[in-house]
Design an enzyme around this catalytic site. Sequence first.
Site, PDB file in Angstrom:
ATOM      1  N   SER A  68      42.925  44.444  68.475  1.00  0.00           N
ATOM      2  CA  SER A  68      42.758  43.544  67.341  1.00  0.00           C
ATOM      3  C   SER A  68      41.336  43.007  67.367  1.00  0.00           C
ATOM      4  O   SER A  68      40.835  42.618  68.427  1.00  0.00           O
ATOM      5  CB  SER A  68      43.758  42.390  67.419  1.00  0.00           C
ATOM      6  OG  SER A  68      43.609  41.519  66.316  1.00  0.00           O
ATOM      7  N   HIS A 121      32.745  38.066  62.556  1.00  0.00           N
ATOM      8  CA  HIS A 121      32.175  37.019  61.705  1.00  0.00           C
ATOM      9  C   HIS A 121      30.651  37.187  61.682  1.00  0.00           C
ATOM     10  O   HIS A 121      29.978  36.920  62.676  1.00  0.00           O
ATOM     11  CB  HIS A 121      32.547  35.625  62.231  1.00  0.00           C
ATOM     12  CG  HIS A 121      33.992  35.287  62.079  1.00  0.00           C
ATOM     13  ND1 HIS A 121      34.582  35.079  60.852  1.00  0.00           N
ATOM     14  CD2 HIS A 121      34.977  35.127  63.007  1.00  0.00           C
ATOM     15  CE1 HIS A 121      35.862  34.795  61.023  1.00  0.00           C
ATOM     16  NE2 HIS A 121      36.130  34.823  62.319  1.00  0.00           N
ATOM     17  N   HIS A 149      38.346  42.477  59.548  1.00  0.00           N
ATOM     18  CA  HIS A 149      39.446  42.427  60.514  1.00  0.00           C
ATOM     19  C   HIS A 149      40.077  43.805  60.607  1.00  0.00           C
ATOM     20  O   HIS A 149      40.192  44.517  59.606  1.00  0.00           O
ATOM     21  CB  HIS A 149      40.494  41.405  60.058  1.00  0.00           C
ATOM     22  CG  HIS A 149      41.852  41.611  60.681  1.00  0.00           C
ATOM     23  ND1 HIS A 149      42.888  42.236  60.012  1.00  0.00           N
ATOM     24  CD2 HIS A 149      42.340  41.294  61.901  1.00  0.00           C
ATOM     25  CE1 HIS A 149      43.949  42.280  60.791  1.00  0.00           C
ATOM     26  NE2 HIS A 149      43.641  41.722  61.943  1.00  0.00           N
ATOM     27  N   ASN A 207      43.358  45.838  63.036  1.00  0.00           N
ATOM     28  CA  ASN A 207      44.366  45.764  64.083  1.00  0.00           C
ATOM     29  C   ASN A 207      45.175  47.045  64.070  1.00  0.00           C
ATOM     30  O   ASN A 207      45.541  47.539  62.999  1.00  0.00           O
ATOM     31  CB  ASN A 207      45.291  44.559  63.847  1.00  0.00           C
ATOM     32  CG  ASN A 207      46.490  44.563  64.783  1.00  0.00           C
ATOM     33  OD1 ASN A 207      47.572  44.998  64.412  1.00  0.00           O
ATOM     34  ND2 ASN A 207      46.302  44.073  65.984  1.00  0.00           N
ATOM     35  N   VAL A 208      45.420  47.624  65.235  1.00  0.00           N
ATOM     36  CA  VAL A 208      46.366  48.730  65.380  1.00  0.00           C
ATOM     37  C   VAL A 208      47.234  48.412  66.590  1.00  0.00           C
ATOM     38  O   VAL A 208      46.729  47.975  67.626  1.00  0.00           O
ATOM     39  CB  VAL A 208      45.665  50.097  65.534  1.00  0.00           C
ATOM     40  CG1 VAL A 208      45.147  50.592  64.199  1.00  0.00           C
ATOM     41  CG2 VAL A 208      44.522  50.046  66.541  1.00  0.00           C
ATOM     42  N   ARG A 209      48.524  48.645  66.479  1.00  0.00           N
ATOM     43  CA  ARG A 209      49.436  48.177  67.519  1.00  0.00           C
ATOM     44  C   ARG A 209      50.691  49.048  67.586  1.00  0.00           C
ATOM     45  O   ARG A 209      51.038  49.758  66.631  1.00  0.00           O
ATOM     46  CB  ARG A 209      49.853  46.732  67.231  1.00  0.00           C
ATOM     47  CG  ARG A 209      50.520  46.537  65.891  1.00  0.00           C
ATOM     48  CD  ARG A 209      50.700  45.069  65.530  1.00  0.00           C
ATOM     49  NE  ARG A 209      51.347  44.916  64.224  1.00  0.00           N
ATOM     50  CZ  ARG A 209      50.692  44.880  63.074  1.00  0.00           C
ATOM     51  NH1 ARG A 209      49.376  44.998  63.054  1.00  0.00           N
ATOM     52  NH2 ARG A 209      51.344  44.750  61.932  1.00  0.00           N
ATOM     53  N   HIS A 231      37.358  50.684  49.946  1.00  0.00           N
ATOM     54  CA  HIS A 231      38.653  51.247  49.555  1.00  0.00           C
ATOM     55  C   HIS A 231      38.644  52.768  49.537  1.00  0.00           C
ATOM     56  O   HIS A 231      39.680  53.402  49.806  1.00  0.00           O
ATOM     57  CB  HIS A 231      39.094  50.658  48.219  1.00  0.00           C
ATOM     58  CG  HIS A 231      39.706  49.293  48.377  1.00  0.00           C
ATOM     59  ND1 HIS A 231      41.019  49.110  48.719  1.00  0.00           N
ATOM     60  CD2 HIS A 231      39.155  48.061  48.289  1.00  0.00           C
ATOM     61  CE1 HIS A 231      41.276  47.811  48.817  1.00  0.00           C
ATOM     62  NE2 HIS A 231      40.157  47.156  48.561  1.00  0.00           N
ATOM     63  N   GLY A 291      51.328  34.605  75.169  1.00  0.00           N
ATOM     64  CA  GLY A 291      50.061  35.305  75.310  1.00  0.00           C
ATOM     65  C   GLY A 291      48.923  34.366  75.687  1.00  0.00           C
ATOM     66  O   GLY A 291      49.081  33.141  75.742  1.00  0.00           O
TER      67      GLY A 291
END
Length: 311
Positions: free
Chosen positions: A96, A100, A110, A112-114, A149, A263
């Site tokens: 993740s 900034h 941003h 995130n891969v999970r 996109h 966490g």
Amino acid sequence: MTDDGFRLDPVLSFLEGLQDRICADIEALDGEGRFREDAWRRPAGGGGRSRVLREGSVFEQAGVNYSHVMGPGLPGSATAHRPELAGRSFQAAGVSLVIHPRNPYVPTSHMNVRVFVAEKAGEAPIWWFGGGFDLTPYYGFDEDSVHWHRTAEAACRPFGVDRYAAHKQWCDEYFFLKHRDEPRGIGGLFFDDLNEDGFEACFAYLRSVGEHYLKAYAPIVERRRDIPHGERERQFQLYRRGRYVEFNLVYDRGTLFGLQSGGRTESILMSLPPLVRWEYDWKPEPGSAEARLYERYLQPRDWLREGIEGT
């Protein structure tokens, strides 16, 4: 849902390597800043590597986390919409990141891969993938929005003609501040609970999303990093960062899961910007560049179509 050939080890290997590659590329893009790494262990099981770059020439703060945690039961944020997971042990791993930038003309981004696995003795594991990436501009540019996109669509293209449209819509709906009645930015991709096509196809899509992130973001950074700006733009950037904070603390599932599962708080909250401000009942001046952000870019748009029509 069945295991369908699910294997966790290659996913963990990919995620660790993805963190390494993205950090190296972000350092190269910044030119001066370097990541500080904190390797941590979670008392209840697992751990991770948190990497944060502060006060670079381009990035005011960039955080890239890898975590692999486990436990005897999932927290309420995970079982609320999946009651069949109650009573199962779990493993969760992911990368993740939140970037900034210093220049207000460079958007925050941003990704995130999970992966999640829920297991119970004598039964097949329940697994799924999730993730995506989204862009939060302070000053919008059609060229950037179309490129973002188009790259998102390219990540989805090998996986069916409907994948991009479905995950773009999911992103638009997820990254939406209901209490403000506005989106967080111009969207991108978001998906969760992905397993219907089997392990190999789902894992390939996870890799595609992770590997297309910098293809989408780096060209935008390079185009906007040196645009002159002053105090007005800086103050607007800090004001709009407040929306980012509001979303992450009120709605973001990853933040809720991390805190509820015990966490590492510093790692979970590294997504928050180093500086931010709120101003009571502020409104942009009519006809200003700040007003244009709300009128054109914080509105539902088909940027692929607009890109075609603009060529």
